[in-house]
Scaffold this active site. Structure first.
Site, short mmCIF file in Angstrom:
data_model
loop_
_atom_site.label_atom_id
_atom_site.label_comp_id
_atom_site.label_asym_id
_atom_site.label_seq_id
_atom_site.Cartn_x
_atom_site.Cartn_y
_atom_site.Cartn_z
N HIS A 153 0.83 -1.21 0.00
CA HIS A 153 0.00 0.00 0.00
C HIS A 153 0.87 1.26 0.00
O HIS A 153 0.65 2.19 -0.77
CB HIS A 153 -0.92 0.04 1.22
CG HIS A 153 -1.79 -1.18 1.36
ND1 HIS A 153 -2.24 -1.89 0.29
CD2 HIS A 153 -2.29 -1.82 2.46
CE1 HIS A 153 -2.99 -2.91 0.71
NE2 HIS A 153 -3.03 -2.89 2.02
N ARG B 283 -5.39 13.68 2.86
CA ARG B 283 -5.85 12.66 3.81
C ARG B 283 -6.62 11.57 3.07
O ARG B 283 -7.67 11.82 2.49
CB ARG B 283 -6.69 13.28 4.92
CG ARG B 283 -6.84 12.34 6.10
CD ARG B 283 -7.13 13.04 7.41
NE ARG B 283 -8.29 13.88 7.30
CZ ARG B 283 -8.26 15.21 7.35
NH1 ARG B 283 -7.13 15.87 7.52
NH2 ARG B 283 -9.37 15.91 7.25
C1 BG6 Z 1 -4.77 -4.81 4.52
C2 BG6 Z 1 -3.85 -5.27 5.62
O1 BG6 Z 1 -4.18 -4.97 3.28
O2 BG6 Z 1 -5.08 -3.44 4.72
C3 BG6 Z 1 -4.46 -5.04 6.97
O3 BG6 Z 1 -3.61 -6.66 5.44
C4 BG6 Z 1 -4.90 -3.61 7.12
O4 BG6 Z 1 -3.56 -5.39 8.00
C5 BG6 Z 1 -5.74 -3.18 5.94
O5 BG6 Z 1 -5.64 -3.50 8.31
C6 BG6 Z 1 -6.06 -1.70 5.98
O6 BG6 Z 1 -7.00 -1.41 4.99
P1 BG6 Z 1 -7.97 -0.17 5.14
O7 BG6 Z 1 -8.68 -0.12 3.86
O8 BG6 Z 1 -8.86 -0.49 6.31
O9 BG6 Z 1 -7.09 1.00 5.42
#
Ligand code: BG6
Length: 480
Positions: free
Chosen positions: A247, A380
């Site tokens: 991410h 944000r």
């Molecule tokens: C996932 C991770 O890819 O993304 C998780 O495996 C994390 O650990 C999640 O909590 C966060 O996603 P979002 O969309 O809730 O920010």
């Protein structure tokens, strides 16, 4: 190729009894259905090892379907009933060609005409390959002319450069690149999709978007919950593999890349790859890893990471990481990118900050008044999606005081539209055959090269991460 809605479509969710399917995938499909975006003749087949019939599956998924697009409650009940009738369940093993053949036969029997196939692998990584072989072996990727069969893969794509390369190579022998959709759900988030628009559809940012004007960039992901309920999975990966390598690096790529030749998936990926390939691998000297320990937060006892039954005793898996990334190209040379990701911190937030430099010379210096603050752009991603530009303003009145003020654009104030969930957008793109928000294999390779040396070093040294109390970010000494 026909309009995506005109052809019948079978959506097969592998790992249908799992959390992602229940919390994200089925609600996203329901939202697309409510918006009239699914193909007219769609069937959703849940596939997993747990024994269940169609009715039990429907009951299991109902609680998570919500009608935010159809606020009228009568309409909602009706839509839900029709949607549930489109959902079926097939029990089967992942490594059994026979079980996938049974699924194929069932789908063939239940469809009037030929259909497209979308396979969503919501399954643990260690069974990716067996499952893919079963899909291929049962002939599910062989489709008649004019139809398609596509496979959606969720991370983790391996554990490091080598295992990722092996996984990709094996999968490529079963699925061709055009049929493979590697998902990073952050790319489906509205604010992340807007990064290219912000940078390349506005005149004012691009001229200052470089080392001459930018002091540093930070990308920070924080969650205010720990690994409760997922620690078994998490312990095999840690926050660097779970969030930072994918991410966060995808955000870095979109913030840092050059303008692509066009919006074509290949052109966008080419620029992201170039940017990530210019980055040096992150180092232990510039990285802090942490692990949360028990703490009382707002009067509530919160367990430490090691207190979780699913975590092996003495685990050194990191739940927090802060590091500095250096991009060695003419645009970014000398501009640190501060990256952080952590669980069990004080807040749930994902934010990008672009800190501009101080004025080269200020006519206000020496006036005894407060000096102008350097500008900052804050993007944000969540929650309360917003773009804020910090500017120095004269405080109204007879004096000459200055203050840092925000020009802000809150999504909720500026747009009437409901922000779709990332999975809604991404599932629709798979059905439409648009790969621009999906990862190409080369992006994975360059992403892993940035983190693999450090991951291996930490594993070899076996050093304990620093401890931080649940709800408090560890000290890292960087501006962000
Ligand atoms: C996932 C991770 O890819 O993304 C998780 O495996 C994390 O650990 C999640 O909590 C966060 O996603 P979002 O969309 O809730 O920010």
């Amino acid at each position: 190729m026909k309009d995506h809605k005109e052809q019948a479509c079978n959506i097969i969710i592998l790992g249908a009894s799992g959390d992602l399917s229940k919390r994200k995938l089925l609600p996203a499909l329901f939202a697309l259905y409510c918006n009239g975006m699914l193909p007219h003749d769609t069937r959703v087949y849940g596939y997993a090892r747990s024994k269940m019939d169609d009715q039990q599956f429907r009951e299991k998924i109902t609680a998570n379907l919500n009608c935010r697009y159809t606020p009228d409650s009568n309409d909602c009940a009706e839509k839900m009933e029709t949607f549930l009738k489109m959902c079926f369940y097939q029990v089967g093993q992942y490594d059994s060609i026979q079980d996938f053949t049974a699924l194929n036969e069932r789908m063939a029997k239940e469809k009037r005409a030929d259909a497209n196939h979308l396979f969503y692998m919501s399954i643990p990584p260690d069974i990716f390959i067996d499952t893919s072989c079963s899909i291929g072996g049962a002939g599910l990727m062989d489709v008649p002319d004019g139809f398609w069969s596509r496979v959606v893969l969720e991370k983790p794509f391996g554990r490091d450069s080598k295992s990722s390369a092996i996984l990709m190579k094996t999968l490529k022998s079963i699925f061709d690149e055009e049929s493979t959709y590697r998902i990073d759900h952050y790319l489906g988030k509205e604010v992340i999709q807007n990064l290219m628009t912000l940078r390349f559809a506005n005149l004012i940012f691009e001229p200052v978007w470089n080392r001459n004007y930018i002091d540093w960039v930070s990308i920070a992901f924080s969650e205010d919950i720990g690994c409760e309920g997922r620690a078994g999975y998490f312990d095999n990966f840690g926050i660097m593999r779970d969030v930072l390598q994918n991410h966060i690096l995808q955000i870095v790529a979109l913030v840092g890349m050059e303008a692509p030749v066009s919006l074509d998936a290949k052109h966008i990926a080419d620029e992201k790859v170039k940017l990530l390939a210019s980055a040096a691998a992150i180092t232990a000297a510039e990285t802090i890893v942490g692990q949360y320990i028990a703490n009382t937060v707002d009067g509530e006892e919160k367990p430490g990471y090691l207190d979780d039954d699913e975590v092996p005793e003495g685990s050194i898996t990191e739940t927090y990481a802060h590091t500095i990334m250096h991009i060695n190209n003419p645009r970014w040379s000398g501009v640190p990118f501060y990256l952080s990701a952590g669980k069990a911190l004080d807040t749930r937030k994902t934010e990008i900050q672009i800190q501009f430099k101080d004025l080269p010379y200020s006519i206000f210096n020496g006036t005894g008044k407060e000096n102008p603050q350097a500008n900052k752009l804050v993007i944000r991603v969540q929650p309360n999606e917003a773009i804020e530009l910090h500017v120095t303003n004269k405080v109204p009145g007879m004096g000459m005081e200055m203050e840092d003020v925000k020009l802000d654009m809150l999504y909720h104030d500026s747009f009437d539209e409901e922000l779709p969930d990332a999975y809604e957008r991404l599932l629709l793109d798979v059905i439409r055959g648009d790969r621009s928000l999906f990862l190409q294999d080369e992006e994975l390779r360059v992403g892993w090269d940035i983190v693999t040396p450090l991951l291996h070093q930490l594993e070899k040294e076996g050093k304990k991460p620093v401890q931080y109390p649940y709800g408090q970010e560890p000290e890292h000494g960087c501006p962000a």
